[in-house]
Design an enzyme around this catalytic site. Structure first.
Site, PDB file in Angstrom:
ATOM      1  N   VAL A   1       0.856  -1.173   0.000  1.00 34.24           N
ATOM      2  CA  VAL A   1       0.000   0.000   0.000  1.00 34.24           C
ATOM      3  C   VAL A   1       0.899   1.231   0.000  1.00 34.24           C
ATOM      4  O   VAL A   1       1.870   1.291   0.762  1.00 34.24           O
ATOM      5  CB  VAL A   1      -0.915   0.034   1.246  1.00 34.24           C
ATOM      6  CG1 VAL A   1      -1.836   1.251   1.200  1.00 34.24           C
ATOM      7  CG2 VAL A   1      -1.708  -1.263   1.366  1.00 34.24           C
ATOM      8  N   CYS A   2       0.591   2.192  -0.880  1.00 35.90           N
ATOM      9  CA  CYS A   2       1.297   3.469  -0.856  1.00 35.90           C
ATOM     10  C   CYS A   2       2.808   3.249  -1.034  1.00 35.90           C
ATOM     11  O   CYS A   2       3.240   2.468  -1.878  1.00 35.90           O
ATOM     12  CB  CYS A   2       0.949   4.170   0.454  1.00 35.90           C
ATOM     13  SG  CYS A   2       1.337   5.918   0.561  1.00 35.90           S
ATOM     14  N   THR A   3       3.622   3.898  -0.211  1.00 34.63           N
ATOM     15  CA  THR A   3       5.075   3.766  -0.347  1.00 34.63           C
ATOM     16  C   THR A   3       5.619   2.472   0.235  1.00 34.63           C
ATOM     17  O   THR A   3       6.836   2.285   0.284  1.00 34.63           O
ATOM     18  CB  THR A   3       5.795   4.967   0.303  1.00 34.63           C
ATOM     19  OG1 THR A   3       5.305   5.152   1.635  1.00 34.63           O
ATOM     20  CG2 THR A   3       5.566   6.237  -0.509  1.00 34.63           C
TER      21      THR A   3
ATOM     22  N   ALA B   1      -2.078   2.483  -4.886  1.00 37.68           N
ATOM     23  CA  ALA B   1      -1.792   3.908  -4.752  1.00 37.68           C
ATOM     24  C   ALA B   1      -1.797   4.309  -3.271  1.00 37.68           C
ATOM     25  O   ALA B   1      -1.591   3.467  -2.395  1.00 37.68           O
ATOM     26  CB  ALA B   1      -2.815   4.697  -5.566  1.00 37.68           C
TER      27      ALA B   1
ATOM     28  N   THR C   1       2.514   3.382  -6.635  1.00 38.82           N
ATOM     29  CA  THR C   1       2.675   3.880  -5.267  1.00 38.82           C
ATOM     30  C   THR C   1       1.884   5.181  -5.132  1.00 38.82           C
ATOM     31  O   THR C   1       1.125   5.559  -6.034  1.00 38.82           O
ATOM     32  CB  THR C   1       4.167   4.089  -4.940  1.00 38.82           C
ATOM     33  OG1 THR C   1       4.309   4.384  -3.541  1.00 38.82           O
ATOM     34  CG2 THR C   1       4.781   5.222  -5.761  1.00 38.82           C
TER      35      THR C   1
END
Length: 210
Positions: free
Chosen positions: A113-115, A166, A133
């Site tokens: 998830v994300c970074t 993202a 990301t």
């Protein structure tokens, strides 16, 4: 007896709260039979894992007590790596990088998830793969991992047994896709409805890029 898939979500200091709590909520709220929601468990057994097993402090100051340490962690079917400001530090954590390589090879499904994708890339797990990301980190990800195809138009990127998503709230959508992959879209939709969360009808990234 139901065969439950064990989900391991890694947490660390300065992890983004919704990055890990979003997937945790989806996996723990899933039921195969909505009529038996209060009587039957989720088909996912979710564990929070940190390096030492000691409490960690999230980016917003929440104190979280993990279930397992790296050393004591049982075999995982699904591995989820959230992001947050702490990824800047953790990508240089040799112990974490080695643990990720070992556990990713054992798991059926590797997700971020994300970074959290930056941590996967730093462990060498994104070479030759498609990934995404948080929108603010897309260019950084391209610079760090030139052998990775970084997609900026998709909310969740699926590349075989690898799923990346993202920013922040996208972890909920990612987890719903995991539910659908294992138990079908009907169960995933019922889970989203229980959460009063809109089921993702499209996979287009929601944020307009600058």
């Amino acid at each position: 007896m139901m065969e439950r898939k064990r989900v391991g979500i890694v947490v660390f200091d300065e992890v983004e709260v919704l990055d890990f709590c979003g997937p945790f909520e989806v996996f723990s709220a899933t039921r195969l039979d909505e009529a038996q929601r209060r009587n039957e468990p989720s088909p996912f057994d979710v564990k929070l894992i940190s390096e030492t097993g000691e409490p960690i402090t999230t980016s917003g100051g929440m104190r979280v007590v993990p279930d397992e340490s790296f050393r004591g962690c049982p075999k995982l079917d699904i591995l989820c790596i959230p992001g947050g400001w702490g990824t800047r530090r953790e990508r240089n954590n040799t112990l974490l990088m080695e643990w990720l390589k070992i556990r990713a090879a054992e798991a059926e499904l590797l997700t971020s998830v994300c970074t959290g994708a930056i941590l996967l890339g730093s462990a060498g797990l994104l070479e030759g793969r498609r990934a995404t990301t948080h929108w603010k980190s897309l260019d950084w990800m391209r610079e760090l991992f030139p052998q990775t195809t970084v997609l900026d138009d998709q909310h969740v990127v699926e590349d075989g047994t690898l799923m990346t998503s993202a920013g922040i709230s996208a972890g909920i959508d990612l987890a719903l896709k995991v539910v659908a992959r294992y138990h079908g879209e009907e169960v995933a939709r019922a889970t989203a409805r229980h959460m009063e969360y809109p089921f993702p009808e499209t996979n287009m990234r929601r944020v307009a890029l600058p």
